[in-house]
Design an enzyme around this catalytic site. Structure first.
Site, PDB file in Angstrom:
ATOM      1  N   HIS A  25       0.690  -1.147   0.062  1.00  9.24           N
ATOM      2  CA  HIS A  25       0.035   0.109  -0.021  1.00  9.24           C
ATOM      3  C   HIS A  25       0.788   1.247   0.055  1.00  9.24           C
ATOM      4  O   HIS A  25       1.994   1.213   0.138  1.00  9.24           O
ATOM      5  CB  HIS A  25      -0.914   0.110   1.018  1.00  9.24           C
ATOM      6  N   ASP A  40       0.789   5.365   1.833  1.00  7.64           N
ATOM      7  CA  ASP A  40       0.285   6.229   2.736  1.00  7.64           C
ATOM      8  C   ASP A  40      -0.756   7.332   2.206  1.00  7.64           C
ATOM      9  O   ASP A  40      -0.239   8.074   1.597  1.00  7.64           O
ATOM     10  CB  ASP A  40       1.153   6.465   3.792  1.00  7.64           C
ATOM     11  N   HIS A  95       4.940   0.339   0.065  1.00 13.39           N
ATOM     12  CA  HIS A  95       5.349  -0.703   1.045  1.00 13.39           C
ATOM     13  C   HIS A  95       4.435  -1.580   1.635  1.00 13.39           C
ATOM     14  O   HIS A  95       3.348  -1.696   1.573  1.00 13.39           O
ATOM     15  CB  HIS A  95       6.083   0.138   2.005  1.00 13.39           C
ATOM     16  N   ARG A 121       5.583  -8.615  16.401  1.00 12.22           N
ATOM     17  CA  ARG A 121       6.195  -7.339  15.860  1.00 12.22           C
ATOM     18  C   ARG A 121       5.330  -6.235  16.389  1.00 12.22           C
ATOM     19  O   ARG A 121       4.110  -6.406  16.268  1.00 12.22           O
ATOM     20  CB  ARG A 121       6.310  -7.244  14.282  1.00 12.22           C
TER      21      ARG A 121
END
Length: 338
Positions: free
Chosen positions: A218, A220, A274, A284
Site C-alpha cells: 500500500h 500512505d 510498501h 512485531r
C-alpha cells in the site's frame, strides 16, 4: 499449566483461523501464491536532524539530504529528532498492554470509549492470501483521544506523544517544502493538531508467513508518516521495481512520504508502495503517526504543468473508500491524474 497458557494466548489472538478458514485450508489457494521472495536488506538513508539547529550551511545540507531521500527513496530515517526515547518506550509498553487484552474486549463495543472502527484486524474484504493482512491495529483519530478515559494511562501517553510528533512532522514538512515554492505557513494553516491520526500495529506470529503479509502492499494517505518500530524487522519497500527489506535501526525513526505530499510536490517526492512481511515465530510491534490536513484542505500541485488535478482531502478519502469497496484495493493518486 501449558494448556492454561495456550488458552490465555488464544483468547488474546484475533480468530484468523475461524474467519478465514476457507482461504487458509484451500490447497489450490496455497499453490496459487508462491512463497514470498527473499529480499535484499538495505539501510535507509540516515539523517541527523541536529544539523537543523546549527549554522546555515549545516541546516541547508540537512534539508537537501531529506529532499534527496524523499525523491529517490520516499523513505529516510532520522536521529536527534526531539522525541525522548523514554516516551517511545512508555508508549510501546501501553500499546502492548492494549493488544494483550482478551480479543472479545478489544472487539467489543466502546473499547477504550473509541468508535467501533478503531480496533481492526485482518481484512474484511480478503479473498486470497495476498490480500489478507495477518495483523491487528488500533487506529485512533487524534480528535477522538479526548473521549478516552481521563485516568487511562494510554490516553495520557498518546496525548504527550502526539504533541511532540505533530511538531516534528510540521518541522519536517516545512523543510521539505522549502525549495518547492510552497508558502512557509502552509502546513501550520492546514494541519491542525487534531487532524492527524495514530495507528498502533501488532503482528502476531503467522504459520503462513512464507505466503502472506502482515500488511499488504500500500501507500500512505497523508503528507508524511512517522514510524516507530521494534527490532523484529519486516518493513519492505518497492524500489526500482523490486522489493527490498529495510534494516531496522533501534535509534532512529522512519519517515516516509505519503500520497498528499507526492501530489503537492507535483511528483518531486514519491509516495512509495510498501508492505510488512509476516513472521512465523515472534510478534512485531510498530506505531505510525499519520500527518494529515483537515478535510477541507485543497491539495494543489506546486508547479506547472501539474500532474494532478486539485482535490481536497475529504474527496481523496472518499474516493479511496469507494475503490476499496468496489475492487478490494486502493487505487490512489492515479485517480487524480490530469
Amino acid at each position: 499449566m501449558f494448556s492454561n497458557f495456550l488458552s490465555i494466548s488464544m483468547a488474546v489472538e484475533p480468530p484468523f483461523f475461524e474467519k478465514y478458514k476457507a482461504i487458509l485450508q484451500s490447497s489450490a489457494e496455497m499453490e496459487k501464491f508462491p512463497m514470498v521472495e527473499v529480499c535484499e536488506e538495505i539501510e535507509l538513508p540516515l539523517i541527523d536532524l541536529s544539523g537543523l539547529n546549527l549554522g546555515p550551511f549545516e541546516r541547508q545540507k540537512c534539508i537537501e539530504q531529506m529532499a534527496e531521500a524523499s525523491s529517490e527513496w520516499g523513505f529516510f530515517q532520522i536521529v536527534n529528532h526531539g522525541i525522548p526515547e523514554e516516551l517511545l518506550d512508555r508508549l510501546k509498553s501501553e500499546q502492548m498492554k492494549v493488544f494483550h487484552r482478551p480479543f472479545d474486549k478489544k472487539a467489543g463495543k466502546n473499547f477504550l470509549n473509541l468508535s467501533a472502527q478503531s480496533y481492526r484486524w485482518g481484512n474484511p474484504l480478503a479473498t486470497s492470501l495476498r490480500n489478507l493482512s495477518w495483523s491487528e491495529a488500533l487506529h485512533i483519530s487524534l480528535k477522538d483521544v479526548s473521549r478516552m478515559d481521563e485516568s487511562n494511562k494510554l490516553r495520557l501517553t498518546i496525548e504527550e506523544y502526539a504533541t511532540k510528533a505533530n511538531l516534528l512532522a510540521q518541522r519536517l514538512a516545512e523543510c521539505l517544502a522549502q525549495n518547492l515554492g510552497i508558502k512557509p505557513n502552509y502546513f501550520q494553516e492546514n494541519c491542525s493538531p487534531s487532524s492527524s491520526s495514530l495507528r498502533m500495529n501488532r503482528y502476531p506470529p503467522c504459520p503462513y508467513s512464507s505466503r502472506m503479509f502482515g500488511i499488504i502492499p500500500h501507500t500512505d494517505t497523508d503528507f508524511l508518516t512517522i514510524l516507530s518500530q521494534d527490532q523484529v524487522g519486516g518493513l519492505q519497500l518497492k524500489r526500482d521495481g523490486r522489493w527490498v527489506s529495510a534494516k531496522p535501526n533501534p535509534n532512529a525513526l522512519v519517515i516516509n512520504i505519503g500520497d498528499l505530499f507526492q501530489a503537492l510536490s507535483n511528483g518531486m517526492y514519491e509516495s512509495i508502495t510498501h508492505r510488512v512481511v509476516a513472521n512465523q515465530e515472534v510478534e512485531r510491534y510498530s506505531m505510525a503517526y499519520f500527518y494529515c490536513p483537515t478535510y477541507e484542505t485543497v491539495i494543489e500541485s506546486c508547479s506547472k504543468p501539474a500532474l494532478y488535478r486539485n482535490f481536497n482531502f475529504k474527496e481523496y478519502r472518499e474516493q479511496i473508500g469507494k475503490d476499496v469497496k468496489a475492487t478490494g484495493d486502493k487505487v490512489g493518486l492515479s485517480r487524480f491524474l490530469l
